[in-house]
Design an enzyme around this catalytic site. Structure first.
Site, PDB file in Angstrom:
ATOM      1  N   CYS A  71      -6.893  -3.167   5.559  1.00 43.10           N
ATOM      2  CA  CYS A  71      -6.202  -1.930   5.917  1.00 43.10           C
ATOM      3  C   CYS A  71      -6.112  -1.863   7.426  1.00 43.10           C
ATOM      4  O   CYS A  71      -7.131  -1.771   8.118  1.00 43.10           O
ATOM      5  CB  CYS A  71      -6.942  -0.707   5.369  1.00 43.10           C
ATOM      6  SG  CYS A  71      -6.217   0.865   5.899  1.00 43.10           S
ATOM      7  N   GLY A  72      -4.890  -1.919   7.957  1.00 46.10           N
ATOM      8  CA  GLY A  72      -4.712  -1.945   9.397  1.00 46.10           C
ATOM      9  C   GLY A  72      -5.164  -0.677  10.088  1.00 46.10           C
ATOM     10  O   GLY A  72      -5.790  -0.715  11.152  1.00 46.10           O
ATOM     11  N   HIS A 162       2.821  -7.145  -0.102  1.00 48.12           N
ATOM     12  CA  HIS A 162       3.800  -6.112   0.242  1.00 48.12           C
ATOM     13  C   HIS A 162       5.185  -6.527  -0.237  1.00 48.12           C
ATOM     14  O   HIS A 162       5.563  -7.694  -0.132  1.00 48.12           O
ATOM     15  CB  HIS A 162       3.849  -5.887   1.754  1.00 48.12           C
ATOM     16  CG  HIS A 162       2.589  -5.320   2.309  1.00 48.12           C
ATOM     17  ND1 HIS A 162       2.382  -3.969   2.435  1.00 48.12           N
ATOM     18  CD2 HIS A 162       1.457  -5.927   2.751  1.00 48.12           C
ATOM     19  CE1 HIS A 162       1.165  -3.762   2.938  1.00 48.12           C
ATOM     20  NE2 HIS A 162       0.595  -4.939   3.142  1.00 48.12           N
ATOM     21  N   GLU A 211       1.389   3.018  -1.304  1.00 49.26           N
ATOM     22  CA  GLU A 211       0.233   2.126  -1.224  1.00 49.26           C
ATOM     23  C   GLU A 211      -0.369   1.868  -2.592  1.00 49.26           C
ATOM     24  O   GLU A 211      -0.601   2.798  -3.367  1.00 49.26           O
ATOM     25  CB  GLU A 211      -0.842   2.720  -0.297  1.00 49.26           C
ATOM     26  CG  GLU A 211      -0.555   2.486   1.167  1.00 49.26           C
ATOM     27  CD  GLU A 211      -1.825   2.466   2.003  1.00 49.26           C
ATOM     28  OE1 GLU A 211      -2.709   1.631   1.722  1.00 49.26           O
ATOM     29  OE2 GLU A 211      -1.920   3.285   2.927  1.00 49.26           O
ATOM     30  N   CYS A 220       0.614   2.967   7.029  1.00 47.01           N
ATOM     31  CA  CYS A 220      -0.002   1.745   6.498  1.00 47.01           C
ATOM     32  C   CYS A 220       0.171   0.650   7.537  1.00 47.01           C
ATOM     33  O   CYS A 220       1.294   0.209   7.799  1.00 47.01           O
ATOM     34  CB  CYS A 220       0.643   1.338   5.177  1.00 47.01           C
ATOM     35  SG  CYS A 220       0.003  -0.205   4.479  1.00 47.01           S
ATOM     36  N   GLY A 221      -0.933   0.218   8.154  1.00 49.56           N
ATOM     37  CA  GLY A 221      -0.857  -0.786   9.209  1.00 49.56           C
ATOM     38  C   GLY A 221      -0.399  -2.140   8.707  1.00 49.56           C
ATOM     39  O   GLY A 221       0.454  -2.790   9.323  1.00 49.56           O
ATOM     40  N   GLY A 223       1.300  -2.633   6.050  1.00 50.32           N
ATOM     41  CA  GLY A 223       2.680  -2.454   5.619  1.00 50.32           C
ATOM     42  C   GLY A 223       3.659  -2.487   6.775  1.00 50.32           C
ATOM     43  O   GLY A 223       4.762  -3.041   6.661  1.00 50.32           O
TER      44      GLY A 223
END
Length: 277
Positions: A71-72, A162, A211, A220-221, A223
């Protein structure tokens, strides 16, 4: 148990300092604590843990209890947490994630972390490794059906899968209906995150994200990084662009020399409290 709520562009998680606390059943805890009516309310649960191979380790669980590789936004929040709370004085941190070690570079002013630049590593473009049951390297413009309509998707993994879909107006698009359908499409053995993107110009993209395991989130990093990579490969934007997420802008860059993708943005504390299990 002491917990901290943090957010990166509105992508909010509950953070537990596992140097001091023990979480015996993170799957169950993630489900209960994430509930926005009966729990604290969040997109999921993040554990900050000791690690022999890196400075720290992250485990993150979506609101439905499923564990995600990466998760960014959470990586930026962890960087701020461990620095500003005195777990380290480093401004370059090695963080072990389910997608490998990520390098976090902090911009600090007067002892407070303002922004974090994260080296997200190289994107995975081969269909079988994303994974998606579509032959291709890269997978661009592949058909996917949802709610009786067909869409074209470009698939990228940034440590998690993704599917990027271009739409005329991301703001008015049925992200909930179409996103929920594509998330569980049999083409994706481990389900998928879905990005709905409108290209504003070659350096500005508007993006909303569904998500995997959490539903629509404000940011969403991973993403955003996957979206930039897919959009570059489709010839629609430059290698550095601003991604306009529901929670705010995120700067993303795909470096041609290293093939690494970088994302840079803020992280913030929301509150500290104690949670009774």
């Amino acid at each position: 148990m002491k917990i901290t709520k943090m957010q990166g562009l509105g992508n909010d998680y509950i953070y537990v300092n596992c140097f001091e606390e023990t979480v015996k059943d993170p799957v169950s805890l993630a489900r209960r604590i994430s509930d926005r009516h009966f729990g604290v309310g969040s997109d999921g649960l993040v554990l900050i843990m000791p690690c022999e191979e890196a400075d720290f380790r992250m485990r993150m669980f979506n609101a439905d209890g499923s564990e995600s590789e990466m998760c960014g936004n959470a990586t930026r929040c962890i960087a701020k947490y461990v620095h500003d709370r005195g777990l380290t004085d480093k401004t370059e941190i090695r963080l072990m994630t389910g997608a490998g070690i990520k390098i976090l570079k902090l911009t600090v002013k007067d002892g407070v972390t303002e922004t974090v630049r994260v080296d997200m590593g190289e994107p995975e473009l081969e269909g079988a490794k994303i994974p998606v049951k579509v032959d291709g390297n890269p997978v661009l413009g592949a058909p996917v059906a949802a709610l009786g309509k067909q869409y074209n998707m470009s698939c990228v993994s940034m440590g998690n899968p993704h599917a990027v879909i271009y739409v005329d107006d991301a703001d008015s698009f049925d992200v909930h209906g179409v996103g929920a359908s594509i998330e569980v499409n049999p083409l994706f053995p481990r389900k998928t995150n879905v990005e709905f993107v409108t290209v504003k110009d070659r350096t500005h993209l508007r993006m909303r994200v569904w998500e995997r395991g959490s539903g629509e989130t404000l940011a969403c990093g991973t993403g955003a990084c996957a979206t930039l990579v897919a959009t570059v490969l489709n010839g629609l934007c430059e290698r550095k662009a601003i991604l306009e997420l529901n929670g705010g802008p995120l700067t993303v860059e795909w470096d041609p020399e290293t093939n690494h993708v970088f994302q840079e943005g803020p992280a913030a504390f929301v509150f500290d409290t104690e949670y009774e299990e």
